[in-house]
Design a protein around this motif. Structure first.
Motif, PDB file in Angstrom:
ATOM      1  N   VAL A 194       0.808  -1.219   0.000  1.00  0.00           N
ATOM      2  CA  VAL A 194       0.000   0.000   0.000  1.00  0.00           C
ATOM      3  C   VAL A 194       0.842   1.270   0.000  1.00  0.00           C
ATOM      4  O   VAL A 194       0.292   2.372  -0.072  1.00  0.00           O
ATOM      5  N   PHE A 195       2.164   1.114   0.068  1.00  0.00           N
ATOM      6  CA  PHE A 195       3.009   2.300   0.130  1.00  0.00           C
ATOM      7  C   PHE A 195       4.271   2.121  -0.715  1.00  0.00           C
ATOM      8  O   PHE A 195       5.029   1.175  -0.532  1.00  0.00           O
ATOM      9  N   ASN A 196       4.465   3.052  -1.665  1.00  0.00           N
ATOM     10  CA  ASN A 196       5.630   3.054  -2.539  1.00  0.00           C
ATOM     11  C   ASN A 196       6.329   4.402  -2.376  1.00  0.00           C
ATOM     12  O   ASN A 196       5.979   5.383  -3.024  1.00  0.00           O
ATOM     13  N   GLU A 197       7.320   4.445  -1.489  1.00  0.00           N
ATOM     14  CA  GLU A 197       7.944   5.725  -1.156  1.00  0.00           C
ATOM     15  C   GLU A 197       8.704   6.336  -2.324  1.00  0.00           C
ATOM     16  O   GLU A 197       8.703   7.558  -2.508  1.00  0.00           O
ATOM     17  N   LEU A 198       9.354   5.508  -3.144  1.00  0.00           N
ATOM     18  CA  LEU A 198      10.110   6.053  -4.272  1.00  0.00           C
ATOM     19  C   LEU A 198       9.184   6.705  -5.287  1.00  0.00           C
ATOM     20  O   LEU A 198       9.500   7.755  -5.849  1.00  0.00           O
ATOM     21  N   PHE A 199       8.023   6.086  -5.522  1.00  0.00           N
ATOM     22  CA  PHE A 199       7.072   6.678  -6.460  1.00  0.00           C
ATOM     23  C   PHE A 199       6.523   7.994  -5.929  1.00  0.00           C
ATOM     24  O   PHE A 199       6.363   8.968  -6.676  1.00  0.00           O
ATOM     25  N   LEU A 200       6.244   8.048  -4.628  1.00  0.00           N
ATOM     26  CA  LEU A 200       5.746   9.291  -4.045  1.00  0.00           C
ATOM     27  C   LEU A 200       6.813  10.381  -4.113  1.00  0.00           C
ATOM     28  O   LEU A 200       6.516  11.535  -4.439  1.00  0.00           O
ATOM     29  N   ASP A 201       8.069  10.016  -3.844  1.00  0.00           N
ATOM     30  CA  ASP A 201       9.161  10.988  -3.962  1.00  0.00           C
ATOM     31  C   ASP A 201       9.261  11.527  -5.386  1.00  0.00           C
ATOM     32  O   ASP A 201       9.423  12.729  -5.600  1.00  0.00           O
ATOM     33  N   LYS A 202       9.174  10.635  -6.365  1.00  0.00           N
ATOM     34  CA  LYS A 202       9.252  11.071  -7.769  1.00  0.00           C
ATOM     35  C   LYS A 202       8.085  11.980  -8.134  1.00  0.00           C
ATOM     36  O   LYS A 202       8.252  12.950  -8.887  1.00  0.00           O
ATOM     37  N   SER A 203       6.906  11.667  -7.610  1.00  0.00           N
ATOM     38  CA  SER A 203       5.722  12.463  -7.930  1.00  0.00           C
ATOM     39  C   SER A 203       5.835  13.902  -7.434  1.00  0.00           C
ATOM     40  O   SER A 203       5.193  14.804  -7.975  1.00  0.00           O
ATOM     41  N   PHE A 204       6.662  14.106  -6.396  1.00  0.00           N
ATOM     42  CA  PHE A 204       6.828  15.448  -5.837  1.00  0.00           C
ATOM     43  C   PHE A 204       8.216  16.025  -6.144  1.00  0.00           C
ATOM     44  O   PHE A 204       8.710  16.869  -5.411  1.00  0.00           O
ATOM     45  N   SER A 205       8.819  15.576  -7.235  1.00  0.00           N
ATOM     46  CA  SER A 205      10.174  16.024  -7.560  1.00  0.00           C
ATOM     47  C   SER A 205      10.235  16.971  -8.758  1.00  0.00           C
ATOM     48  O   SER A 205      11.315  17.403  -9.137  1.00  0.00           O
ATOM     49  N   PHE A 206       9.079  17.310  -9.358  1.00  0.00           N
ATOM     50  CA  PHE A 206       9.075  18.176 -10.541  1.00  0.00           C
ATOM     51  C   PHE A 206       8.768  19.619 -10.156  1.00  0.00           C
ATOM     52  O   PHE A 206       7.617  19.932  -9.807  1.00  0.00           O
ATOM     53  N   PRO A 207       9.753  20.520 -10.218  1.00  0.00           N
ATOM     54  CA  PRO A 207       9.532  21.904  -9.777  1.00  0.00           C
ATOM     55  C   PRO A 207       8.965  22.804 -10.874  1.00  0.00           C
ATOM     56  O   PRO A 207       9.315  23.968 -10.971  1.00  0.00           O
ATOM     57  N   TRP A 208       8.099  22.256 -11.705  1.00  0.00           N
ATOM     58  CA  TRP A 208       7.456  23.055 -12.739  1.00  0.00           C
ATOM     59  C   TRP A 208       6.001  22.607 -12.864  1.00  0.00           C
ATOM     60  O   TRP A 208       5.623  21.495 -12.486  1.00  0.00           O
ATOM     61  N   SER A 209       5.176  23.492 -13.413  1.00  0.00           N
ATOM     62  CA  SER A 209       3.761  23.187 -13.571  1.00  0.00           C
ATOM     63  C   SER A 209       3.547  22.279 -14.778  1.00  0.00           C
ATOM     64  O   SER A 209       4.311  22.310 -15.746  1.00  0.00           O
ATOM     65  N   SER A 210       2.497  21.470 -14.717  1.00  0.00           N
ATOM     66  CA  SER A 210       2.109  20.594 -15.817  1.00  0.00           C
ATOM     67  C   SER A 210       0.603  20.717 -16.019  1.00  0.00           C
ATOM     68  O   SER A 210      -0.181  20.154 -15.259  1.00  0.00           O
ATOM     69  N   VAL A 211       0.234  21.484 -17.039  1.00  0.00           N
ATOM     70  CA  VAL A 211      -1.172  21.790 -17.294  1.00  0.00           C
ATOM     71  C   VAL A 211      -1.525  21.338 -18.704  1.00  0.00           C
ATOM     72  O   VAL A 211      -0.769  21.593 -19.653  1.00  0.00           O
ATOM     73  N   PHE A 212      -2.670  20.674 -18.849  1.00  0.00           N
ATOM     74  CA  PHE A 212      -3.078  20.089 -20.122  1.00  0.00           C
ATOM     75  C   PHE A 212      -4.245  20.864 -20.730  1.00  0.00           C
ATOM     76  O   PHE A 212      -5.188  21.229 -20.019  1.00  0.00           O
TER      77      PHE A 212
END
Length: 292
Positions: A194-212
């Motif tokens: 139920v917990f994947n720390e590396l994936f969560l870290d990666k998800s919060f590692s992009f310091p730019w906006s991503s808008v579609f």
């Protein structure tokens, strides 16, 4: 989305369906392969491009890349210890705009596109569930849902607080999770399912906006481009689902446990620099494919 404006000079928001990042990318390789097969074998296809995907997988398993479940467990562990809700990313990430897409919205668009006739034949579509959200606002609302204090990154914080540092030793987290499962009658999922720390870290590692952009969806006749007025509603609904399915305890009834001291192990110190290592890897990857 993954390269950002530094490594992609033509980076421009909002993302449109006809934009492709420089260099090779497995996603686009697969798209080209499907397109070539479709032309040869006379079948149609569609490409659906979401933002952060929020949905309950049929099975929970080790190394699952699911931001909704992992984030809910992250909040639950911190709440059980009586700690505040620590934002894992940097100050820049905290103030970025992002898009959220539910698995139901992906399914709706896929069904609509695959049955839409000539207009939607062989077309790619961006898929979102609400207007762009700021992590700052969403994090405050997530903290309110779990009844926790917000621990926000401060100006100058460029690497964030990796999960392995915020939570401490994985063995302690696993033991605490087992206590929560037993006390609140949760489904017996091991912590690693139920917990994947590396994936969560990666998800919060992009310091730019991503808008579609969803203009193409609108132009081609899809009406329900948004299913909620804001992302916080979708996060709350998803957390309610996990509570009802006995994946996490209800924040309204969960009690705090004795706080386990955050032990900064050698492993957690290494993960503290994961965002910088990820950026370096992206730069090397980009340079390799541009020069090759």
């Amino acid at each position: 989305m993954h390269l950002g404006p530094t490594l992609w000079p033509s980076f421009k928001l909002p993302f449109r369906e006809n934009m492709k990042c420089p260099g090779k990318l497995s996603y686009f390789d697969m798209e080209d392969y499907i397109a070539s097969r479709a032309e040869k074998e006379n079948f149609g296809y569609n490409i659906i491009r979401p933002g952060f995907i929020l949905g309950r997988p049929p099975r929970l398993r080790k190394n699952m890349q699911n931001i909704g479940v992992t984030l809910a467990v992250y909040c639950t562990i911190l709440k059980a210890r009586g700690q505040g809700l620590i934002f894992p990313g940097s100050y820049q990430v905290y103030h970025t705009a992002q898009h959220l897409t539910t698995s139901k919205q992906i399914a709706r668009i896929a069904v609509w596109a695959s049955t839409g006739g000539k207009r939607t034949h062989n077309e790619a579509y961006n898929s979102v569930s609400t207007v762009p959200f700021l992590w700052k606002k969403a994090w405050e609302d997530i903290a309110a849902y779990f009844g926790m204090e917000v621990i926000a990154p401060q100006p100058g914080n460029i690497v964030g607080v990796p999960c392995s540092y915020a939570l401490g030793r994985r063995e302690d987290c696993s033991d605490l999770w087992n206590q929560l499962v037993a006390q609140y009658g949760l489904k017996n999922h091991p912590f690693e399912e139920v917990f994947n720390e590396l994936f969560l870290d990666k998800s919060f590692s992009f310091p730019w906006s991503s808008v579609f952009s969803v203009q193409k969806l609108k132009d081609h006749g899809f009406e329900e481009v948004h299913e909620a007025s804001n992302a916080s509603i979708l996060f709350s609904e998803f957390f309610d689902l996990l509570v009802n399915q006995k994946i996490i305890p209800s924040p309204k009834t969960a009690r705090t446990f004795p706080v386990v001291k955050c032990i900064q192990t050698k492993d957690s110190r290494r993960h503290q620099f994961f965002p910088l290592l990820f950026a370096l890897f992206s730069l090397l990857w980009f340079s390799f494919y541009i020069l090759s």
